[in-house]
Design a protein around this motif. Structure first.
Motif, PDB file in Angstrom:
ATOM      1  N   ILE A  41       0.851  -1.183   0.000  1.00 45.83           N
ATOM      2  CA  ILE A  41       0.000   0.000   0.000  1.00 45.83           C
ATOM      3  C   ILE A  41       0.887   1.233   0.000  1.00 45.83           C
ATOM      4  N   HIS A  42       0.517   2.215  -0.800  1.00 40.10           N
ATOM      5  CA  HIS A  42       1.334   3.415  -0.972  1.00 40.10           C
ATOM      6  C   HIS A  42       0.863   4.590  -0.134  1.00 40.10           C
ATOM      7  N   CYS A  43      -0.353   4.499   0.394  1.00 37.28           N
ATOM      8  CA  CYS A  43      -0.924   5.636   1.119  1.00 37.28           C
ATOM      9  C   CYS A  43      -1.845   5.134   2.218  1.00 37.28           C
ATOM     10  N   VAL A  44      -1.694   5.687   3.412  1.00 37.81           N
ATOM     11  CA  VAL A  44      -2.569   5.393   4.544  1.00 37.81           C
ATOM     12  C   VAL A  44      -3.277   6.690   4.914  1.00 37.81           C
ATOM     13  N   ILE A  45      -4.594   6.607   5.015  1.00 36.58           N
ATOM     14  CA  ILE A  45      -5.379   7.767   5.437  1.00 36.58           C
ATOM     15  C   ILE A  45      -5.952   7.482   6.813  1.00 36.58           C
ATOM     16  N   LEU A  46      -5.589   8.313   7.769  1.00 36.28           N
ATOM     17  CA  LEU A  46      -6.161   8.231   9.110  1.00 36.28           C
ATOM     18  C   LEU A  46      -7.459   9.024   9.093  1.00 36.28           C
ATOM     19  N   VAL A  47      -8.553   8.347   9.405  1.00 38.22           N
ATOM     20  CA  VAL A  47      -9.872   8.974   9.368  1.00 38.22           C
ATOM     21  C   VAL A  47     -10.264   9.479  10.751  1.00 38.22           C
ATOM     22  N   ARG A  48     -11.393  10.158  10.809  1.00 38.38           N
ATOM     23  CA  ARG A  48     -11.941  10.700  12.056  1.00 38.38           C
ATOM     24  C   ARG A  48     -10.991  11.701  12.721  1.00 38.38           C
ATOM     25  N   GLY A  49     -10.162  12.375  11.908  1.00 36.46           N
ATOM     26  CA  GLY A  49      -9.290  13.420  12.429  1.00 36.46           C
ATOM     27  C   GLY A  49      -8.161  12.930  13.304  1.00 36.46           C
ATOM     28  N   LYS A  50      -7.808  11.656  13.196  1.00 33.97           N
ATOM     29  CA  LYS A  50      -6.718  11.107  14.012  1.00 33.97           C
ATOM     30  C   LYS A  50      -5.394  11.751  13.611  1.00 33.97           C
ATOM     31  N   GLU A  51      -4.648  12.196  14.591  1.00 32.78           N
ATOM     32  CA  GLU A  51      -3.336  12.815  14.376  1.00 32.78           C
ATOM     33  C   GLU A  51      -2.255  11.747  14.535  1.00 32.78           C
ATOM     34  N   PRO A  52      -1.420  11.557  13.502  1.00 35.14           N
ATOM     35  CA  PRO A  52      -0.346  10.570  13.636  1.00 35.14           C
ATOM     36  C   PRO A  52       0.734  11.057  14.596  1.00 35.14           C
ATOM     37  N   ASP A  53       1.293  10.118  15.365  1.00 35.01           N
ATOM     38  CA  ASP A  53       2.393  10.499  16.245  1.00 35.01           C
ATOM     39  C   ASP A  53       3.715  10.427  15.487  1.00 35.01           C
ATOM     40  N   ASP A  54       4.769  10.881  16.134  1.00 37.32           N
ATOM     41  CA  ASP A  54       6.081  10.938  15.486  1.00 37.32           C
ATOM     42  C   ASP A  54       6.582   9.566  15.047  1.00 37.32           C
ATOM     43  N   ALA A  55       6.315   8.529  15.837  1.00 41.25           N
ATOM     44  CA  ALA A  55       6.785   7.184  15.487  1.00 41.25           C
ATOM     45  C   ALA A  55       6.126   6.702  14.194  1.00 41.25           C
ATOM     46  N   LEU A  56       4.850   6.964  14.033  1.00 36.48           N
ATOM     47  CA  LEU A  56       4.132   6.570  12.821  1.00 36.48           C
ATOM     48  C   LEU A  56       4.684   7.328  11.615  1.00 36.48           C
TER      49      LEU A  56
END
Length: 115
Positions: A65-80
């Motif tokens: 997979i080339h793209c991950v979309i976090l839904v529901r306004g989830k903020e990715p952390d630095d590790a991700l």
């Protein structure tokens, strides 16, 4: 569908430094359970999820997979974000629910693989 189109459709925010202008997304899947996402098969191009941890990136890598979309306004952390940059996976955030995000992309012509 180009990632630029997906960003526009979902009014998404980009979190990674991965160049994406050359990436073509042909199909998508949506799941919060990575074991269910793996059951969809490979080469989807796009994963929509509310799972906001490095496991979503590791799953995306396994599925090509080339793209991950976090839904529901989830903020990715630095590790991700760090792992996604290392694996060259684009990470976006959408404030829409998973249902709405999938529906908007489907209406724009992006389908899943039902086989």
């Amino acid at each position: 569908m180009k990632i630029e189109n997906i960003i526009e459709i979902l009014d998404a925010k980009v979190y990674t430094d991965v160049p994406y202008d050359h990436i073509e997304i042909n199909a998508a899947c949506g799941s919060d359970l990575m074991s269910d996402a793996l059951a969809f098969g490979e080469n989807k191009g796009l994963l929509l999820t509310g799972l906001n941890n490095p496991q979503s990136i590791r799953t995306a890598e396994m599925m090509d997979i080339h793209c991950v979309i976090l839904v529901r306004g989830k903020e990715p952390d630095d590790a991700l974000i760090t792992l996604a940059n290392e694996k060259e996976i684009v990470v976006l955030r959408s404030d829409h629910s998973m249902y709405t995000s999938c529906g908007l992309l489907y209406c724009a012509g992006l389908t899943g693989d039902e086989t």
